[in-house]
Design a protein around this motif. Sequence first.
Motif, PDB file in Angstrom:
ATOM      1  N   GLN A 121       0.830  -1.208   0.000  1.00 12.61           N
ATOM      2  CA  GLN A 121       0.000   0.000   0.000  1.00 12.61           C
ATOM      3  C   GLN A 121       0.865   1.259   0.000  1.00 12.61           C
ATOM      4  OE1 GLN A 121      -2.400  -1.200   3.337  1.00 12.61           O
ATOM      5  NE2 GLN A 121      -4.051  -1.945   2.018  1.00 12.61           N
ATOM      6  N   GLU A 139      -7.900 -12.938  -3.485  1.00 16.75           N
ATOM      7  CA  GLU A 139      -8.560 -11.922  -4.312  1.00 16.75           C
ATOM      8  C   GLU A 139      -8.132 -10.517  -3.912  1.00 16.75           C
ATOM      9  OE1 GLU A 139     -10.353 -12.873  -6.891  1.00 16.75           O
ATOM     10  OE2 GLU A 139     -10.097 -14.972  -6.331  1.00 16.75           O
ATOM     11  N   GLU A 140      -7.810 -10.323  -2.641  1.00 17.06           N
ATOM     12  CA  GLU A 140      -7.439  -9.000  -2.128  1.00 17.06           C
ATOM     13  C   GLU A 140      -6.203  -8.445  -2.831  1.00 17.06           C
ATOM     14  OE1 GLU A 140      -5.955  -6.996   2.109  1.00 17.06           O
ATOM     15  OE2 GLU A 140      -6.698  -9.057   2.078  1.00 17.06           O
ATOM     16  N   GLU A 143      -6.409  -6.325  -6.020  1.00 15.03           N
ATOM     17  CA  GLU A 143      -6.873  -4.941  -5.884  1.00 15.03           C
ATOM     18  C   GLU A 143      -5.717  -3.982  -5.627  1.00 15.03           C
ATOM     19  OE1 GLU A 143      -9.910  -4.853  -2.897  1.00 15.03           O
ATOM     20  OE2 GLU A 143     -11.024  -6.495  -3.841  1.00 15.03           O
TER      21      GLU A 143
END
Length: 195
Positions: A121, A139-140, A143
Amino acid sequence: MIAMLLWRFKQLSVTDGMEIVAGLERLPAQIQMVLKQADAIRSIAATYAPYDNFLFIGRKYNYPMALEGALKLKEISYIHAEGCAAGEMKHGFIAMIDKLFPTVCLATRDMMYDKVISNMQEIRSRGGKMIAIATEGDEEIAEIADDVIYTPPNLDFLQPIPAVVALQLFAYYCAIERGCDIDQPRNLAKSVTVE
């Protein structure tokens, strides 16, 4: 197996030992699963081969894989690459992050996963492009990362083995995309013949 035997003398239970052996037995099939993704990895490599600098990050068991990934990329594609412990990223490496300095993040689902996500991040907030080596079903991660190469789940200390195969394929295809002779890398001696 010797390490497991010595560990067994100290504290390794039979159940834990059997779990480790089962994880080791899964590795050949898991490596085959990564090799079957060669076309997808080649496509990702084609996107990133034009870049001249890379950062590879990982924590705990994945830190040596970050070093290995950077080394392989340097050796056969002549792309400048640095590997670092993700926890040390703020000490200099983060200053280099921008849209022209991609990062390969070893972000398998292990005990360090949340911390690696935090590092990712930080990279994202600085406009850095990212490739994640992640555990199947995550799945995270898609993103956050621009591209993801998935590896099968295993015990924390065994997950880096299929991950390093993915990194080696990535380096291989980057070298091919750049027109490098992958069979005879320049200035690379695999054995020492003179002192």
